[in-house]
Design an enzyme around this catalytic site. Structure first.
Site, PDB file in Angstrom:
ATOM      1  CB  SER A 107      -0.938   0.002   1.211  1.00 26.54           C
ATOM      2  OG  SER A 107      -0.194  -0.082   2.405  1.00 26.54           O
ATOM      3  CB  VAL A 155      10.239  -4.282  -2.634  1.00 28.48           C
ATOM      4  CG1 VAL A 155      11.668  -4.729  -2.325  1.00 28.48           C
ATOM      5  CG2 VAL A 155       9.608  -3.657  -1.408  1.00 28.48           C
ATOM      6  CG  ASP A 203       2.272  -4.691   9.343  1.00 30.99           C
ATOM      7  OD1 ASP A 203       1.328  -5.454   9.661  1.00 30.99           O
ATOM      8  OD2 ASP A 203       2.536  -4.402   8.162  1.00 30.99           O
TER       9      ASP A 203
END
EC number: 2.7.11.26
Length: 467
Positions: free
Chosen positions: A66, A70, A179
């Site tokens: 989001s 990468v 996270d």
């Protein structure tokens, strides 16, 4: 507003407390910060990026999330493989992820090698050049699950133990990851070394300062977040860790909620309805207590269909608790009997290779351990691995060879008659950039941090590479 409406309302929020607007993008199985040994796109235009005299050649996209993308890249001069995480930079804010990554130096945390800025269509992007790690715990776990086999216990222990070390380290610096999930646990399967990644949601928590409650991926979200707490602590990471452990043992998420309220229902089905006291411990400002009375499901019954060690069930029962202050601390988890096998000098990997480094505790880690736990955590055969000068064992002295070089991952120590007491300035060094043991990779010594004045050029080649 009813308790159900309060919880569902949080699922609609679109910004985090970095001030970043969340966008919905296609996410690969490895998430925004994880890596893959093979780029996922079949065709990819190679891009040459030059920054501060270093030339990177991108090889392919290995993750989307989001907040960015990468790519796998190669350093042109050294042929070193790296991962470059590109995120949109809101110029009204400092990038918290970059600032936090600069603080970190731990064998179980992905290392930051460089950073630079690029621009495209009047937008500014921050590029984080990261250590490349080929796999994730998510993909390894899914491989076993699809093969209808459990993850071998030795790997469960290794993964969770190393995750505990990384969490204990960042918590010692006041950092909460926010996270923790299998997709953010990078894995080198050749050595079974785990590295925590993706600090895009991480934050230094300050007592009395409010934080957003809509944080952390749903299946790993602590109940106090679901109850809307904005004064939570780093114990939300411990809850997430417990969820990861349970998932590795079960082969699927323990609490597979489909939305905020359903997530709470899944938790209640296992832990039972929280009492008023437990709700108050999670969020003292939560006023609605209209929940059906459901009894807790005994943990042995939760895992009855699986051949799960009793020690692991005991450990989970001490982690997944409603009251955040009752959960074990990461360092206490490491000392749990479930991990005793890892402290046995005879234990090795299934292929006969030695275990990855498990006892090279940094000074920052040692300050959170305490003498009593140290006797359990650091076996006698591993005393030569801890970082010195040790606040736990001041009688251990650094040999002259190690004093001249701080790059060795294992400190060479010897017993010394002269006692070396750790000074206050040494034990408090964890509040700034820690003097810790670097990752074994030779490339670690080349780690640099660029400034906002980086001169960066980007060139797209006409060569298309097929993967």
């Amino acid at each position: 507003m009813s308790s159900k409406d309060q919880i569902l309302e949080k699922d609609k929020k679109e910004t985090d407390d970095n001030g970043n607007k969340k966008t919905t993008t296609t996410t690969s199985s490895s998430s925004s910060s994880s890596s893959s040994s093979k780029p996922r796109s079949n065709k990819f235009d190679k891009v040459i990026i030059k920054s501060n005299g270093v030339c990177y050649i991108t090889e392919g996209v290995i993750g989307n999330g989001s907040f960015g993308v990468v790519t796998q890249a190669i350093v042109a001069d050294t042929k070193e493989v790296v991962a470059i995480k590109k995120v949109l930079q809101d110029q009204r804010y400092k990038n918290r992820e970059l600032q936090i990554m600069k603080m970190l130096n731990h064998i179980n945390i992905v290392s930051l090698k460089n950073s630079f800025y690029t621009s495209d269509n009047d937008e500014v992007y921050l590029n984080l050049v990261l250590e490349y790690v080929p796999d994730t715990v998510y993909r390894v776990s899914r491989h076993y699950s699809m093969s209808k086999q459990p993850v071998p216990n030795i790997f469960v222990k290794l993964y969770i133990y190393q995750l505990c070390r990384s969490i204990n380290y960042i918590h010692s610096l006041g950092i909460c990851h926010r996270d923790i999930k299998p997709q953010n646990l990078l894995l080198d399967t050749s050595t079974s070394t785990l590295k925590l990644c993706d600090f895009g949601s991480a934050k230094i928590l300050i007592k009395g300062e409010t934080n957003v409650s809509y944080i952390c991926s749903r299946h790993y979200r602590a109940p106090e977040l679901i109850f809307g707490s904005t004064n939570y602590t780093t114990t939300i990471d411990v809850w997430s860790l417990g969820c990861v452990l349970a998932e590795l043992l079960l082969g699927q998420p323990l609490f597979p909620g489909e939305n905020g309220i359903d997530q709470l229902v899944e938790i209640i089905k296992v832990l039972g309805t929280p009492t008023k006291e437990q709700i108050h411990a999670m969020n003292p400002y939560y006023t609605s207590f209209k929940f059906p009375e459901i009894k807790a499901n005994p943990w042995p019954r939760v895992f009855k269909a699986k051949d799960v060690p009793a020690e692991s069930i005991d450990l989970i029962s001490k982690i997944l608790l409603y009251d955040p202050s009752s959960r074990l601390k990461p360092v206490e988890i490491c000392a749990h009997p479930f991990f005793d096998e890892l402290r046995d000098p005879k234990t090795c990997l299934p292929d006969g290779k030695p275990l990855p480094p498990l006892f090279n505790f940094t000074i920052a880690e040692q300050t959170s351990i305490g003498p009593k736990l140290a006797k359990t955590l650091i076996p006698s055969h591993a005393m030569n691995q801890i970082e010195l000068p040790s606040p736990l064992f001041p009688n251990l002295a650094i040999s002259s060879s190690n004093q001249s070089s701080s790059s060795n991952s294992n400190a060479n120590v010897s017993s010394n008659l002269n006692s070396h007491s750790a000074s206050p300035s040494t034990t408090s060094s964890s509040s700034s950039t820690p003097n810790s043991i670097p990752v074994q990779s030779p490339s670690t010594t080349n780690t640099t941090s660029s400034t906002t004045n980086n001169t960066t050029t980007t060139t797209t080649t006409t060569t298309t590479s097929n993967h």
